[in-house]
Enzyme design. Sequence first.
Site, PDB file in Angstrom:
ATOM      1  N   GLU A 101       0.810  -1.212   0.000  1.00 55.96           N
ATOM      2  CA  GLU A 101       0.000   0.000   0.000  1.00 55.96           C
ATOM      3  C   GLU A 101       0.848   1.270   0.000  1.00 55.96           C
ATOM      4  OE1 GLU A 101      -3.080   0.338  -0.391  1.00 55.96           O
ATOM      5  OE2 GLU A 101      -4.024  -1.573   0.089  1.00 55.96           O
ATOM      6  N   GLU A 144       7.462 -21.584   7.972  1.00 59.30           N
ATOM      7  CA  GLU A 144       7.524 -20.727   9.159  1.00 59.30           C
ATOM      8  C   GLU A 144       8.461 -21.266  10.222  1.00 59.30           C
ATOM      9  OE1 GLU A 144       4.278 -21.613  12.448  1.00 59.30           O
ATOM     10  OE2 GLU A 144       3.315 -20.943  10.604  1.00 59.30           O
TER      11      GLU A 144
END
Length: 321
Positions: free
Chosen positions: A102, A133
């Site tokens: 963004e 992860e």
Amino acid sequence: MTSTTGADTTNPGEYGELRAQLETLTTEAFRPELAEIDRLDTLEIARIMNGEDQSVPAAVDARLPEIAAAIDGTAQRMARGGRLIYAGAGTAGRLGVLDASECPPTFNTDPSEVIGLIAGGPSAIMKAVEGAEDSKELAAADLDALDLTADDTVVGISASGRTPYAIGAVEHARTKGALTIGLSCNAGSALGAAAEHGIEVVVGPELLTGSTRLKAGTAQKLVLNMLSTITMIRLGKTYGNLMVDVRASNEKLRARSRRIVSLATDASDKEIEAALAATDGEVKNAILTILGQVDGPTAEDLLTVSDGHLRAALAAAPRST
């Protein structure tokens, strides 16, 4: 012995240890009072969930001093050419990627200035990559691929505060001299301890046991909003509360650009169009030409000298108002 694809190869002892760890985490706690939530009507479930969400801002509020200190450190480094790098797995990683993506349209940053790393790579945004992860080494390799420097800031994001990828990113970044921030939702987390700035937003147990895309995810999104937005304010990417570095890449943003110039200057439509034409559509430059009464090239020079801070450029303009 070769394991069968898809089989659970977890050592029973390791599983027991992990289970014991999870049972100590607030974000994983079971709430017996919600054990029959599936028997409630939809409106009542929605009311309960909405009530849960209302506790998140207060949890963020309790960590504002730590958040502000992390932002100041980040802005100082970015002013020297450093980058803001998010690193996480699953929901946490996706939130980092979202915030990073963004920044270019909102603040006209280059995509290389704010970066989101997710365990397992870009494909993990849409589909979980099993085991990614759990690797600190993978995080170190992902950061090495970016040629990390001491001017960079690395934000490890993990609701539990125990995710190896996030911890590994922070630990590796510290060896490179980079600023490190650990954002988690459990007190006394390993991630918080590993980072220079530990931000632990404790939102409590989730509506659905262990579903940290809920309150924990909301808390992380709020903090990431602050990290990027206030850092950009400190870097001069805004004028007051106006996004003067907005990139006009579509019709909506082109209309917004003109409105921003209007709000900042109270100029006529004719003056606004002339200013934008003289500055290749750069909102900040256009505002400076109007308020500072300078031409396009002079506005660009003034902003260069002021490191992009419009208020400083206005103060230095020969005929600033």
